[in-house]
Design a protein around this motif. Structure first.
Motif, PDB file in Angstrom:
ATOM      1  N   HIS A 170       0.767  -1.288   0.163  1.00  0.00           N
ATOM      2  CA  HIS A 170       0.424  -0.250  -0.165  1.00  0.00           C
ATOM      3  C   HIS A 170       0.959   1.238   0.239  1.00  0.00           C
ATOM      4  O   HIS A 170       0.391   2.569  -0.522  1.00  0.00           O
ATOM      5  N   ASP A 171       1.951   1.248   0.246  1.00  0.00           N
ATOM      6  CA  ASP A 171       2.863   2.122   0.937  1.00  0.00           C
ATOM      7  C   ASP A 171       3.673   2.484  -0.931  1.00  0.00           C
ATOM      8  O   ASP A 171       3.399   3.877  -0.979  1.00  0.00           O
ATOM      9  N   ARG A 172       3.681   1.551  -1.223  1.00  0.00           N
ATOM     10  CA  ARG A 172       5.063   1.794  -2.251  1.00  0.00           C
ATOM     11  C   ARG A 172       3.044   2.269  -3.762  1.00  0.00           C
ATOM     12  O   ARG A 172       3.673   3.171  -4.265  1.00  0.00           O
ATOM     13  N   GLU A 173       2.381   1.744  -3.134  1.00  0.00           N
ATOM     14  CA  GLU A 173       1.205   2.661  -4.401  1.00  0.00           C
ATOM     15  C   GLU A 173       1.333   3.526  -4.103  1.00  0.00           C
ATOM     16  O   GLU A 173       0.846   4.671  -5.566  1.00  0.00           O
ATOM     17  N   ASP A 174       0.974   4.600  -2.933  1.00  0.00           N
ATOM     18  CA  ASP A 174       0.627   6.016  -2.700  1.00  0.00           C
ATOM     19  C   ASP A 174       2.162   6.689  -3.035  1.00  0.00           C
ATOM     20  O   ASP A 174       2.065   7.623  -3.462  1.00  0.00           O
ATOM     21  N   ARG A 175       3.984   5.937  -2.963  1.00  0.00           N
ATOM     22  CA  ARG A 175       4.695   6.423  -3.269  1.00  0.00           C
ATOM     23  C   ARG A 175       4.324   6.610  -4.888  1.00  0.00           C
ATOM     24  O   ARG A 175       5.303   7.842  -5.365  1.00  0.00           O
ATOM     25  N   VAL A 176       4.137   6.395  -5.477  1.00  0.00           N
ATOM     26  CA  VAL A 176       4.327   6.059  -7.176  1.00  0.00           C
ATOM     27  C   VAL A 176       3.350   7.345  -7.169  1.00  0.00           C
ATOM     28  O   VAL A 176       3.671   8.180  -7.913  1.00  0.00           O
ATOM     29  N   VAL A 177       2.039   7.591  -6.715  1.00  0.00           N
ATOM     30  CA  VAL A 177       1.317   8.899  -6.909  1.00  0.00           C
ATOM     31  C   VAL A 177       2.040  10.573  -6.261  1.00  0.00           C
ATOM     32  O   VAL A 177       2.324  10.810  -7.142  1.00  0.00           O
ATOM     33  N   ALA A 178       2.654   9.943  -5.791  1.00  0.00           N
ATOM     34  CA  ALA A 178       3.307  11.103  -4.649  1.00  0.00           C
ATOM     35  C   ALA A 178       4.802  11.276  -5.720  1.00  0.00           C
ATOM     36  O   ALA A 178       4.894  12.868  -5.918  1.00  0.00           O
ATOM     37  N   LEU A 179       5.448  10.327  -6.712  1.00  0.00           N
ATOM     38  CA  LEU A 179       6.381  10.825  -7.186  1.00  0.00           C
ATOM     39  C   LEU A 179       6.516  11.340  -8.825  1.00  0.00           C
ATOM     40  O   LEU A 179       6.854  11.860  -9.046  1.00  0.00           O
ATOM     41  N   LEU A 180       5.018  10.620  -8.981  1.00  0.00           N
ATOM     42  CA  LEU A 180       4.023  11.221 -10.399  1.00  0.00           C
ATOM     43  C   LEU A 180       3.651  12.416  -9.885  1.00  0.00           C
ATOM     44  O   LEU A 180       4.064  13.648 -10.779  1.00  0.00           O
ATOM     45  N   GLU A 181       3.043  13.026  -8.834  1.00  0.00           N
ATOM     46  CA  GLU A 181       2.807  14.461  -8.901  1.00  0.00           C
ATOM     47  C   GLU A 181       4.257  15.396  -8.696  1.00  0.00           C
ATOM     48  O   GLU A 181       3.978  16.407  -8.631  1.00  0.00           O
ATOM     49  N   LYS A 182       5.453  14.890  -7.977  1.00  0.00           N
ATOM     50  CA  LYS A 182       6.536  15.507  -7.612  1.00  0.00           C
ATOM     51  C   LYS A 182       7.147  16.013  -9.061  1.00  0.00           C
ATOM     52  O   LYS A 182       7.677  17.281  -9.044  1.00  0.00           O
ATOM     53  N   VAL A 183       7.526  15.054 -10.102  1.00  0.00           N
ATOM     54  CA  VAL A 183       7.917  15.353 -10.862  1.00  0.00           C
ATOM     55  C   VAL A 183       6.771  15.739 -12.090  1.00  0.00           C
ATOM     56  O   VAL A 183       6.782  16.609 -13.704  1.00  0.00           O
ATOM     57  N   GLY A 184       5.720  16.368 -11.918  1.00  0.00           N
ATOM     58  CA  GLY A 184       4.626  16.976 -13.127  1.00  0.00           C
ATOM     59  C   GLY A 184       3.456  16.129 -12.875  1.00  0.00           C
ATOM     60  O   GLY A 184       3.330  17.250 -14.504  1.00  0.00           O
ATOM     61  N   LEU A 185       3.645  14.443 -13.322  1.00  0.00           N
ATOM     62  CA  LEU A 185       2.751  14.277 -13.466  1.00  0.00           C
ATOM     63  C   LEU A 185       1.169  13.424 -13.041  1.00  0.00           C
ATOM     64  O   LEU A 185       1.374  13.607 -11.921  1.00  0.00           O
ATOM     65  N   ARG A 186      -0.146  13.467 -13.987  1.00  0.00           N
ATOM     66  CA  ARG A 186      -1.062  13.063 -12.550  1.00  0.00           C
ATOM     67  C   ARG A 186      -0.385  11.612 -12.593  1.00  0.00           C
ATOM     68  O   ARG A 186      -0.116  10.810 -12.718  1.00  0.00           O
ATOM     69  N   ALA A 187      -1.825  11.493 -11.637  1.00  0.00           N
ATOM     70  CA  ALA A 187      -1.776  10.122 -11.259  1.00  0.00           C
ATOM     71  C   ALA A 187      -1.839   9.296 -11.685  1.00  0.00           C
ATOM     72  O   ALA A 187      -1.760   7.037 -12.221  1.00  0.00           O
ATOM     73  N   ASP A 188      -3.237   9.734 -13.010  1.00  0.00           N
ATOM     74  CA  ASP A 188      -3.672   8.243 -13.892  1.00  0.00           C
ATOM     75  C   ASP A 188      -2.662   8.016 -15.068  1.00  0.00           C
ATOM     76  O   ASP A 188      -2.697   7.171 -15.210  1.00  0.00           O
ATOM     77  N   PHE A 189      -1.031   8.716 -14.757  1.00  0.00           N
ATOM     78  CA  PHE A 189      -0.103   8.421 -15.577  1.00  0.00           C
ATOM     79  C   PHE A 189       0.168   6.811 -15.473  1.00  0.00           C
ATOM     80  O   PHE A 189       0.764   6.167 -16.596  1.00  0.00           O
ATOM     81  N   ALA A 190       0.341   6.630 -14.465  1.00  0.00           N
ATOM     82  CA  ALA A 190       0.150   5.588 -13.693  1.00  0.00           C
ATOM     83  C   ALA A 190       0.400   4.498 -14.337  1.00  0.00           C
ATOM     84  O   ALA A 190       0.622   2.899 -14.928  1.00  0.00           O
ATOM     85  N   HIS A 191      -1.158   4.126 -15.109  1.00  0.00           N
ATOM     86  CA  HIS A 191      -1.351   3.225 -15.945  1.00  0.00           C
ATOM     87  C   HIS A 191      -1.612   3.344 -17.523  1.00  0.00           C
ATOM     88  O   HIS A 191      -1.569   2.267 -18.316  1.00  0.00           O
TER      89      HIS A 191
END
Length: 344
Positions: free
Chosen positions: A140-161
């Motif tokens: 669960h932490d890693r899923e949250d971290r993926v979203v945080a990383l994407l936002e950190k570099v200026g990308l939306r959370a849906d880019f994960a898919h």
């Protein structure tokens, strides 16, 4: 979970986060047993210090050894000679099992963001894999971290898919930066990380890198041939020629008053808006020699209008490569050189 925990560096820290001393890399040009073996020295005694929260740029023409140096300091290539210290620990010849634990402290972002990302994996998987490899957090932490990383570099959370081919070049490079950040590194090596991008996208990525550095205390080793980009982002610049560093100093000082003729040549090649502002300097001739058959003495002397007899006979040796400002040149004054008793 904060994506920058454990990566903040005290501004009072004066110990280099990365120290490189006398690093050399030889390649055998005839690995078979037929014919005479010949050695190519791709990196020749490179030394520098990278301070916490700072950017050191390695610049030079293509083939000068910049990218090979990047792979040596990250231990993607084995050193022939010399040592690399990461946070004071010698990682030069650590076995892979020991090196694995330290790789998270020094990460690399490559030039081509498409070929450096697995086309069969989603962006979310690409960002999760390093964390799973180092057992960082829960699932669960890693899923949250993926979203945080994407936002950190200026990308939306849906880019994960999405998959890499569904992203633009700039977006893919943002993913490459996010992947490097996923392990909370102290040092990020940026190997021509913006050279394949359009100018407007370059500016966005450079601004992103500076924002991340300010926020997280990251140290960057910035590999580039583009001096205008280097001037914008770096604190210190080291100029490479034929595998060796020939000049190093604070970026503004080197750009304002280059000491080595090769540095002068590189700066003269940068376009200026008003040609009348160019400084008159001796003309430089010839082509870059082959690293498999370098000239005697100073490797730059065949192209240098300032070359003296000593330049053809002796290789300039810097008495203290860790100093803040120096140039390996016999032909200029105040160059801080010592070679077999000769002082320039």
């Amino acid at each position: 979970m904060s994506i920058c925990e454990d990566s903040m560096v005290s501004p009072a820290s004066t110990r280099p986060v990365l120290s490189v001393r006398g690093v050399t890399k030889h390649f055998d040009l005839n690995p078979s047993h037929f014919g005479r073996s010949k050695t190519l020295t791709a990196v020749d005694g490179v030394s520098f210090d990278l301070m916490p929260g700072k950017t050191l740029a390695l610049v030079g023409e293509s083939g000068c050894g910049k990218s090979t140096t990047a792979r040596l300091v990250t231990r993607l290539l084995d050193l022939s000679e010399g040592e690399v210290l990461l946070n004071g620990q010698d990682i030069s010849h650590l076995p892979e099992r020991q090196m694995h634990a330290l790789r998270r402290r020094i990460q690399i972002v490559f030039q081509d963001p498409y070929t450096s990302l697995n086309p069969r994996l989603t962006i979310g998987t690409i960002l999760r894999d390093p964390m799973e490899n180092y057992r960082i957090g829960t699932s669960h932490d890693r899923e949250d971290r993926v979203v945080a990383l994407l936002e950190k570099v200026g990308l939306r959370a849906d880019f994960a898919h999405r998959y890499p081919h569904q992203l633009s070049g700039g977006q893919r490079q943002r993913v490459g930066i996010a992947r490097a950040l996923s392990l909370d590194p102290d040092v990020i090596v940026l190997d021509e990380a913006v050279s394949a991008l359009d100018l407007s996208v370059q500016a966005q990525i450079l601004n992103l890198l500076q924002d991340l550095q300010d926020e997280m205390g990251l140290a960057y080793l910035f590999i580039s041939h583009d001096l205008s980009v280097v001037h914008h982002i770096s604190d210190q610049v080291a100029v490479m020629y034929l595998g060796a560093i020939v000049e190093e100093g604070p970026t503004d000082a080197v750009f304002a008053a280059p000491r080595h003729p090769y540095t002068q040549m590189l700066l003269d090649a940068v376009p200026v808006s008003n040609p009348a502002l160019r400084k008159p300097r001796p003309a430089l001739t010839g082509e870059v020699p082959s690293p498999a058959n370098p000239p005697s003495g100073c490797h730059f002397h065949p192209r240098c209008a300032l070359a003296k007899d000593v330049c053809r006979q002796k290789k300039p040796v810097v008495s203290d490569p860790g100093r803040n400002r120096w140039a390996a040149c016999f032909a200029i004054e105040d160059n801080n050189l010592i070679d077999n008793g000769y002082k320039g």
